[in-house]
Design a protein around this motif. Structure first.
Motif, mmCIF file in Angstrom:
data_model
loop_
_atom_site.group_PDB
_atom_site.id
_atom_site.type_symbol
_atom_site.label_atom_id
_atom_site.label_comp_id
_atom_site.label_asym_id
_atom_site.label_seq_id
_atom_site.Cartn_x
_atom_site.Cartn_y
_atom_site.Cartn_z
ATOM 1 N N THR A 100 -13.445 1.953 -7.967
ATOM 2 C CA THR A 100 -12.633 1.335 -9.025
ATOM 3 C C THR A 100 -11.490 0.522 -8.430
ATOM 4 O O THR A 100 -11.277 -0.641 -8.799
ATOM 5 C CB THR A 100 -12.065 2.419 -9.955
ATOM 6 N N TYR A 101 -10.762 1.129 -7.503
ATOM 7 C CA TYR A 101 -9.625 0.428 -6.889
ATOM 8 C C TYR A 101 -10.097 -0.803 -6.124
ATOM 9 O O TYR A 101 -9.488 -1.875 -6.205
ATOM 10 C CB TYR A 101 -8.875 1.378 -5.948
ATOM 11 N N ALA B 40 -4.576 9.193 6.178
ATOM 12 C CA ALA B 40 -4.352 7.963 5.413
ATOM 13 C C ALA B 40 -2.867 7.630 5.336
ATOM 14 O O ALA B 40 -2.457 6.478 5.509
ATOM 15 C CB ALA B 40 -4.934 8.114 4.010
ATOM 16 N N ILE B 41 -2.030 8.636 5.098
ATOM 17 C CA ILE B 41 -0.589 8.396 5.030
ATOM 18 C C ILE B 41 -0.049 7.991 6.399
ATOM 19 O O ILE B 41 0.733 7.043 6.534
ATOM 20 C CB ILE B 41 0.132 9.648 4.503
ATOM 21 N N ALA B 42 -0.474 8.701 7.449
ATOM 22 C CA ALA B 42 -0.014 8.378 8.802
ATOM 23 C C ALA B 42 -0.439 6.969 9.202
ATOM 24 O O ALA B 42 0.315 6.254 9.873
ATOM 25 C CB ALA B 42 -0.565 9.400 9.805
ATOM 26 N N THR B 43 -1.631 6.559 8.766
ATOM 27 C CA THR B 43 -2.100 5.211 9.074
ATOM 28 C C THR B 43 -1.211 4.157 8.434
ATOM 29 O O THR B 43 -0.903 3.129 9.044
ATOM 30 C CB THR B 43 -3.555 5.026 8.599
ATOM 31 N N LEU C 140 0.812 -1.211 0.000
ATOM 32 C CA LEU C 140 0.000 0.000 0.000
ATOM 33 C C LEU C 140 0.850 1.269 0.000
ATOM 34 O O LEU C 140 0.498 2.257 -0.627
ATOM 35 C CB LEU C 140 -0.946 -0.011 1.205
ATOM 36 N N LEU C 141 1.985 1.249 0.715
ATOM 37 C CA LEU C 141 2.853 2.427 0.696
ATOM 38 C C LEU C 141 3.383 2.697 -0.708
ATOM 39 O O LEU C 141 3.485 3.852 -1.143
ATOM 40 C CB LEU C 141 4.014 2.243 1.676
ATOM 41 N N ALA C 142 3.740 1.639 -1.427
ATOM 42 C CA ALA C 142 4.172 1.816 -2.813
ATOM 43 C C ALA C 142 3.035 2.388 -3.647
ATOM 44 O O ALA C 142 3.238 3.288 -4.481
ATOM 45 C CB ALA C 142 4.642 0.482 -3.387
ATOM 46 N N GLY D 101 -6.583 10.220 -1.358
ATOM 47 C CA GLY D 101 -7.691 10.060 -0.425
ATOM 48 C C GLY D 101 -8.561 8.863 -0.777
ATOM 49 O O GLY D 101 -8.996 8.112 0.098
ATOM 50 N N ALA D 102 -8.816 8.663 -2.089
ATOM 51 C CA ALA D 102 -9.598 7.508 -2.531
ATOM 52 C C ALA D 102 -8.890 6.204 -2.184
ATOM 53 O O ALA D 102 -9.520 5.228 -1.756
ATOM 54 C CB ALA D 102 -9.839 7.584 -4.032
ATOM 55 N N LEU D 103 -7.585 6.200 -2.360
ATOM 56 C CA LEU D 103 -6.799 5.021 -2.014
ATOM 57 C C LEU D 103 -6.860 4.763 -0.513
ATOM 58 O O LEU D 103 -6.872 3.607 -0.071
ATOM 59 C CB LEU D 103 -5.346 5.219 -2.462
ATOM 60 N N GLY D 104 -6.917 5.839 0.289
ATOM 61 C CA GLY D 104 -7.046 5.672 1.730
ATOM 62 C C GLY D 104 -8.351 4.984 2.107
ATOM 63 O O GLY D 104 -8.365 4.092 2.952
ATOM 64 N N VAL D 105 -9.443 5.363 1.449
ATOM 65 C CA VAL D 105 -10.737 4.737 1.731
ATOM 66 C C VAL D 105 -10.731 3.275 1.279
ATOM 67 O O VAL D 105 -11.075 2.364 2.043
ATOM 68 C CB VAL D 105 -11.874 5.515 1.038
ATOM 69 N N ALA D 106 -10.341 3.037 0.025
ATOM 70 C CA ALA D 106 -10.329 1.668 -0.501
ATOM 71 C C ALA D 106 -9.342 0.795 0.255
ATOM 72 O O ALA D 106 -9.609 -0.377 0.537
ATOM 73 C CB ALA D 106 -9.989 1.680 -1.986
#
Length: 433
Positions: A129-130, A266-269, A28-30, A45-50
Motif C-alpha cells: 500500500t505504501y 529499519a530505524i537504525a538504517t 522517512l524519519l517523520a 516494519g512495513a515502512l522499513g521494507v517499502a
C-alpha cells in the motif's frame, strides 16, 4: 585547523547542502515517528521494507543529480553558462520521463518486489500500500534530484535548502493530519510525502525555467541531449546498483531475523542515512568545486580543496559518532519502540557511531571523484567493494544485527581503500569543459 579561503568556500556550499540533503531521510524519519506512534510495530516494519524499495529507486536515479552537477559545474568553470543551463534542462526532461516509466512499471510489480523481503503477510500488505501510493510521486522525486543537480553545478546550494525545509515542514504536517487525525493508515503517510515532494519539484522547475529564459536557453526537450544525459550516467548507475545491493542484502537478512530485529534495523538504517547525508554535504561541495576548478583547468586548486575536504570529513564523522553515542538512550522513545525493539536498537547504535569517521572520508572522496567525472573507476570500485562485503554479510546472518552492521563496516573500509588509492594519484585530474 585555521579557517582558509578554501574552507569558507567549502562551508558556503556544504552548510546549505546539509539542510537539503537531510530532507529525504527526514521525510522517512517523520514517517517512522508518526507511523510508530499511530499504527504500531507491524506498520513500522512495513515502512522499513517499502522505504528500502523507494530509497533504492531514488538512489538508482541519483545520477540525475550527480551527473548534472558535474557537467553543469564544468561548463560553468569554463565560462559556457548557456550550455551549462542546456545540460540542466535536458536532465530535468530525463527525470520526468524516468519518473513516469517507474509508475507504469512499479505499480503492477509492487507485490512481487515486497515478497522478496520475506516479510509477514500483514507487513507485506501494508508495505505494498505504501509503495504504490508513493510511486505516484516518483516524477516529482526525480525532478527534484535533477533540479538540485543543476543548482549545485551553478554553485547554488541555498535554493535547494529553502525548498527542502519547506517540503519537510509540509510533509510532517500532512502526514500527522492524514494518519493521526483522518485515520488513513499507512497510505496517509505516503500521500503526505507525495504531495510535499511534488510541490518541491514545481519550485525547482520554476527556478530552472527562469534561469533558462535569462540565458536564452530553449526549454523544449533536446532528444540528443536527453540521450547524452542518460548514457553519461550509466557508470554512476553501476556504482549505485552496487551500493543498493549491499543495503538490500542487509535488509533481507534483517527481515529474516524477526519482526523486532527488522524494526530496530529499519530505524537504525534511517539514523545512519541521516548521518550519511550530513557527511555527504561536504561531498556535494566536492562535486561542485571539483567540477568548476577542473573545468577552469586549475588542478592545483582541485588537489588543495580535496585535502581540506578530507579533513572536514574526518572531524565531522567524529562529531556525528559522538552525537549518536550521546543520543543513543533517547532514540527508542522517539519511535515508541517496544522493549524488544529497544534492546536491539540500543545494541546496533554502537557500530553505527563507530564507523562515522570512516564514512566521512569515504563520502568526501566519492563526491570529489564524481565531480571530476571519474565515473568509470567508481563503477569498478563499486563492484570490488560489493564482492568484499557479501561474504561478511552471509557470515553475519547467523549472529544478529550487530554483526550485520559490522559487515557494513567491512564494506566501508573496502570503499576507503579503493577511493583513497585513486585520490592520491593524478589519473582523475582531467581538465576542460
Amino acid at each position: 585547523m585555521p579557517i582558509t579561503r578554501q574552507d569558507r568556500e567549502i562551508l558556503r556550499l556544504a552548510v546549505p547542502a546539509f539542510g537539503a540533503l537531510v530532507a529525504e531521510p527526514l521525510f522517512l524519519l517523520a514517517d517512522y515517528a508518526i507511523v510508530g506512534h499511530g499504527l504500531g510495530t507491524v506498520a513500522v516494519g512495513a515502512l522499513g521494507v517499502a522505504g528500502t524499495v523507494l530509497t533504492t529507486m531514488v538512489n538508482l536515479c541519483v545520477f540525475l543529480a550527480y551527473g548534472t552537477t558535474a557537467s553543469v559545474a564544468r561548463r560553468t568553470g569554463a565560462g559556457d553558462h548557456a550550455r551549462a543551463m542546456r545540460d540542466g534542462v535536458d536532465g530535468i526532461w530525463l527525470a520526468l520521463a524516468i519518473g513516469l516509466a517507474l509508475i507504469a512499471l512499479g505499480w503492477p510489480l509492487a507485490p512481487g518486489v515486497v515478497d522478496l523481503f520475506g516479510a509477514s503477510p500483514e507487513q507485506a500488505g501494508e508495505a505494498v500500500t505504501y509503495l504504490r501510493v508513493s510511486l505516484i510521486g516518483a516524477p516529482g522525486m526525480l525532478v527534484v534530484l535533477a533540479g538540485t543537480g543543476v543548482l549545485r553545478g551553478l554553485q547554488d546550494t541555498v535554493t535547494p535548502l529553502v525548498v527542502a525545509v519547506g517540503s519537510f515542514a509540509l510533509n510532517a504536517a500532512l502526514n500527522a493530519w492524514f494518519v493521526l487525525v483522518l485515520g488513513w493508515g499507512i497510505a496517509g503517510s505516503a500521500w503526505g510525502t507525495v504531495l510535499a515532494q511534488t510541490l518541491g519539484a514545481v519550485v525547482y522547475v520554476a527556478v530552472v525555467v527562469r534561469g533558462a529564459r535569462r540565458l536564452g536557453t530553449p526549454l523544449a526537450p533536446d532528444v540528443a541531449g536527453v540521450r547524452r544525459a542518460g548514457t553519461a550516467g550509466f557508470a554512476l548507475l553501476v556504482r549505485t546498483v552496487c551500493l543498493r545491493i549491499v543495503l538490500l542484502v542487509a535488509m533481507v537478512i534483517a527481515t529474516r531475523m524477526g519482526e523486532a530485529q527488522l524494526a530496530a534495523y529499519a530505524i537504525a538504517t534511517q539514523v545512519w542515512t541521516l548521518l550519511a547525508f550530513a557527511l555527504d554535504a561536504i561531498a556535494i561541495a566536492g562535486q561542485a568545486i571539483t567540477g568548476r576548478t577542473l573545468g577552469a583547468g586549475d588542478t592545483v586548486a582541485t588537489k588543495e580543496a580535496t585535502g581540506r575536504m578530507v579533513r572536514w570529513g574526518v572531524w565531522s564523522g567524529v562529531l556525528l559518532g559522538v552525537l549518536v553515542v550521546v543520543g543513543r538512550p533517547l532514540l527508542p522513545g522517539l519511535f515508541d519502540a517496544d522493549p524488544q525493539v529497544t534492546e536491539q536498537l540500543l545494541a546496533v547504535l554502537w557500530p553505527v557511531a563507530l564507523f562515522q569517521p570512516i564514512c566521512g572520508v569515504v563520502f568526501v572522496l566519492d563526491g570529489v571523484l564524481i565531480g571530476a567525472g571519474d565515473q568509470r573507476y567508481l563503477a569498478w570500485a563499486g563492484v570490488w567493494t560489493t564482492l568484499a562485503y557479501l561474504p561478511a554479510a552471509l557470515i553475519a546472518a547467523d549472529f544478529g544485527i550487530v554483526a550485520l552492521w559490522c559487515a557494513l563496516g567491512v564494506w566501508m573500509v573496502a570503499r576507503l581503500i579503493t577511493l583513497g588509492r585513486r585520490a592520491v594519484g593524478a589519473a582523475w585530474l582531467v581538465t576542460g569543459a
